[in-house]
Design an enzyme around this catalytic site. Structure first.
Site, PDB file in Angstrom:
ATOM      1  CB  CYS A  76      16.886  57.996  -4.264  1.00 23.96           C
ATOM      2  SG  CYS A  76      18.309  58.959  -4.862  1.00 23.96           S
ATOM      3  NE  ARG A 135      19.534  38.501  15.559  1.00 21.73           N
ATOM      4  CZ  ARG A 135      20.689  38.718  14.946  1.00 21.73           C
ATOM      5  NH1 ARG A 135      21.490  37.705  14.687  1.00 21.73           N
ATOM      6  NH2 ARG A 135      21.060  39.940  14.604  1.00 21.73           N
ATOM      7  CB  CYS A 185      16.282  62.914  -4.747  1.00 22.99           C
ATOM      8  SG  CYS A 185      15.504  61.388  -5.372  1.00 22.99           S
ATOM      9  CB  VAL A 242      -0.307  35.582  16.980  1.00 23.29           C
ATOM     10  CG1 VAL A 242       0.733  35.889  18.039  1.00 23.29           C
ATOM     11  CG2 VAL A 242       0.348  35.078  15.697  1.00 23.29           C
ATOM     12  CB  SER A 254       7.785  41.247  19.960  1.00 26.89           C
ATOM     13  OG  SER A 254       9.042  41.825  20.282  1.00 26.89           O
ATOM     14  CG  HIS A 283      13.383  47.442  12.484  1.00 26.61           C
ATOM     15  ND1 HIS A 283      14.296  46.497  12.893  1.00 26.61           N
ATOM     16  CD2 HIS A 283      13.008  48.077  13.617  1.00 26.61           C
ATOM     17  CE1 HIS A 283      14.445  46.554  14.213  1.00 26.61           C
ATOM     18  NE2 HIS A 283      13.671  47.510  14.664  1.00 26.61           N
ATOM     19  CG  ASP A 291       6.177  41.114   6.980  1.00 25.84           C
ATOM     20  OD1 ASP A 291       5.214  41.895   7.070  1.00 25.84           O
ATOM     21  OD2 ASP A 291       6.532  40.357   7.912  1.00 25.84           O
TER      22      ASP A 291
END
Length: 257
Positions: free
Chosen positions: A136, A35, A139, A244, A201, A128, A104
């Site tokens: 898959c 975003r 399976c 950071v 964040s 996430h 990432d």
């Protein structure tokens, strides 16, 4: 004593230190954000990447996802100084876990590099998922994403597993529930933490918004490192609005000192 020295002292004395990270820790590595003015969703329609569309139209979903992956990873990204500082804290036994919203995989890369010569491993919970992998849907087999995305780019739409099931990017799509087990583990770690660091964040959406609050309610020292303000700033013990990649190496050096 300044704020970073206080955090370093608390980390040194803590039994359990947990870090939570968002897009702001990977942006200095060049990883595009989703975003914002130049975010990925300015170039693509996020409505085309829903779990419902994947189920309904896997061919079209994968055709669009190949292009999205190309834009997101048009160059190789490397862990930056902030990733490395957290990995070093983990290697030295000062960091119990990293909870990340990012897909990432850079925390894992940094941890692998830092682990040489170290004895401790840090738990990395990718809330996430990881966009460098596929899974898959039949399976459950996971595979490295590069070869699967190459197959899709070459016309195998959708790419399938040896069992015949369709591969899905191993990330949480719009309309898909986050793993209950992963979220519960993240919440438990937040509640168990003596020091909880929220890094890069905005702490607006769940589960990001609730994790530092859980840590605060359990008596942890909560530190926030983010360039912009967050809704949690008022209840945090330390708030640092600096890069950071400057702050995390400094904290790590102070802990070592």
């Amino acid at each position: 004593m300044d704020d970073l020295e206080r955090l370093a002292d608390d980390i040194r004395d803590a039994a359990t230190v947990v870090a939570f990270t968002g897009a702001g820790i990977s942006q200095p590595s060049g990883v595009p954000t989703f975003r914002g003015d130049d975010g990925v969703w300015e170039k693509f329609d996020e409505g085309q990447f829903t779990y419902g569309r994947f189920q309904r139209d896997p061919v079209g979903f994968w055709a669009d996802r190949v292009e999205l992956q190309r834009v997101m990873f048009d160059e190789e990204y490397e862990p930056n100084a902030a990733h490395e500082a957290l990995a070093e804290l983990g290697r030295d036994g000062s960091l119990e876990a990293i909870l990340t919203q990012n897909t990432d995989g850079l925390h894992g890369e940094a941890a692998t590099s830092a682990r040489e010569g170290g004895t401790d491993e840090t738990t990395i919970l990718e809330l996430h998922g990881n966009s460098q992998r596929v899974r898959c849907i039949d399976c459950g087999k996971r595979a490295d994403g590069d070869s699967i995305f190459e197959r899709a780019a070459d016309g195998e739409l959708p790419p399938t597993c040896d069992c015949g099931g369709v591969y899905k990017p191993d990330v949480v799509l719009f309309g898909e529930q986050l793993s209950g087990a992963v979220i519960q583990r993240a919440r438990s770690l937040a509640q168990e933490s003596d020091v909880f660091l929220a890094i890069g964040s905005s702490l607006v959406v769940e589960p990001a918004a609730s994790l530092p609050r859980l840590a605060t309610s359990s008596g942890a020292t909560v530190g926030i490192v983010n360039l912009e303000s967050t809704p949690i700033d008022g209840s945090a013990d330390v708030v640092v609005r600096e890069d950071v990649t400057d702050v995390l190496p400094e904290i790590r050096a102070l802990v070592e000192k």
